[in-house]
Design a protein around this motif. Structure first.
Motif, PDB file in Angstrom:
ATOM      1  N   GLN A   1      32.495  39.494  50.372  1.00  0.00           N
ATOM      2  CA  GLN A   1      33.418  38.390  50.738  1.00  0.00           C
ATOM      3  C   GLN A   1      33.819  37.459  49.551  1.00  0.00           C
ATOM      4  OE1 GLN A   1      34.016  38.394  54.128  1.00  0.00           O
ATOM      5  NE2 GLN A   1      32.576  40.081  54.059  1.00  0.00           N
ATOM      6  N   ALA A   2      33.577  37.886  48.441  1.00  0.00           N
ATOM      7  CA  ALA A   2      33.898  36.997  46.995  1.00  0.00           C
ATOM      8  C   ALA A   2      35.478  37.010  47.126  1.00  0.00           C
ATOM      9  CB  ALA A   2      33.410  37.925  45.844  1.00  0.00           C
ATOM     10  N   GLU A   3      36.052  35.888  46.559  1.00  0.00           N
ATOM     11  CA  GLU A   3      37.283  35.674  46.538  1.00  0.00           C
ATOM     12  C   GLU A   3      38.079  36.675  45.617  1.00  0.00           C
ATOM     13  OE1 GLU A   3      40.224  31.678  45.319  1.00  0.00           O
ATOM     14  OE2 GLU A   3      38.202  31.388  46.190  1.00  0.00           O
ATOM     15  N   HIS A   4      37.426  36.784  44.399  1.00  0.00           N
ATOM     16  CA  HIS A   4      37.883  37.314  43.436  1.00  0.00           C
ATOM     17  C   HIS A   4      37.341  38.854  43.209  1.00  0.00           C
ATOM     18  CE1 HIS A   4      39.895  34.105  41.631  1.00  0.00           C
ATOM     19  NE2 HIS A   4      38.769  33.192  42.004  1.00  0.00           N
ATOM     20  N   GLU A   5      38.075  39.969  43.078  1.00  0.00           N
ATOM     21  CA  GLU A   5      37.864  41.268  43.231  1.00  0.00           C
ATOM     22  C   GLU A   5      36.691  41.637  42.360  1.00  0.00           C
ATOM     23  OE1 GLU A   5      37.479  45.146  44.833  1.00  0.00           O
ATOM     24  OE2 GLU A   5      38.741  43.605  45.587  1.00  0.00           O
ATOM     25  N   GLU A   6      36.558  41.302  41.041  1.00  0.00           N
ATOM     26  CA  GLU A   6      35.772  41.551  40.242  1.00  0.00           C
ATOM     27  C   GLU A   6      34.115  41.036  40.622  1.00  0.00           C
ATOM     28  OE1 GLU A   6      37.995  38.140  38.473  1.00  0.00           O
ATOM     29  OE2 GLU A   6      38.391  39.736  39.449  1.00  0.00           O
ATOM     30  N   PHE A   7      34.179  40.000  41.584  1.00  0.00           N
ATOM     31  CA  PHE A   7      32.918  39.358  41.928  1.00  0.00           C
ATOM     32  C   PHE A   7      32.236  39.981  43.254  1.00  0.00           C
ATOM     33  CE2 PHE A   7      34.695  35.655  39.428  1.00  0.00           C
ATOM     34  CZ  PHE A   7      33.894  35.864  38.319  1.00  0.00           C
ATOM     35  N   LYS A   8      32.924  41.084  43.559  1.00  0.00           N
ATOM     36  CA  LYS A   8      32.518  41.896  44.726  1.00  0.00           C
ATOM     37  C   LYS A   8      31.429  42.892  44.511  1.00  0.00           C
ATOM     38  CE  LYS A   8      36.649  41.137  47.387  1.00  0.00           C
ATOM     39  NZ  LYS A   8      37.559  41.790  48.463  1.00  0.00           N
TER      40      LYS A   8
END
Length: 150
Positions: free
Chosen positions: A69-76
């Protein structure tokens, strides 16, 4: 070298993980394991923390985070921390840990694993590049965002 294996960070292993030493100059690039343990308590559903054991000895630590659910792809799917004891660096322990995290990311349905690093002579950049991460962007602070295609 005995066969390397992973074990979840636990009360039994956290002290040894926190006692991992770094080579001179590396400490500026790595936060203590105790910071990672605290983060896992804050959100145990997304944090993936493992120690690397060589026999019964803790020789490394890795922390990943999975947040679909992370807003930024790299934090998924991201590698947050990796520490390998100074005396054990160069033996494939870090590579073993990164591969295990990549396997976990793949098993969770992710197609990329990310990492963020700060450049510097004694920093982790060469390790991440050798591990297959490719620079894809920069943070607003000038850190490199790397991605490993799974």
């Amino acid at each position: 070298m005995a066969e390397l294996r992973l074990e979840e960070l636990s009360a039994r292993t956290v002290v040894a993980a926190n006692a991992l030493t770094l080579k001179p100059g590396q400490e500026q690039f790595v936060a203590p394991v105790s910071y990672s343990a605290a983060a896992a308590v804050a959100d145990p559903n997304t944090s993936w923390q493992r120690v690397v054991l060589d026999g019964d000895e803790v020789v490394g630590f890795i922390m990943g985070n999975f947040d679909p659910q992370a807003e930024h792809e790299e934090f998924k799917a991201i590698l947050w921390r990796i520490n390998v004891d100074a005396d054990d660096q160069g033996r494939g322990i870090g590579t073993f840990a990164v591969r295990a995290l990549a396997d976990e990311a793949r098993a969770r349905g992710h197609e990329r694993l990310y990492v963020i690093w700060e450049s510097g002579e004694l920093g982790p950049e060469q390790f991440f590049l050798r591990s297959g991460f490719k620079p894809v962007s920069e943070t607003q602070y000038g850190e490199t965002v790397g991605a490993l295609d799974l």
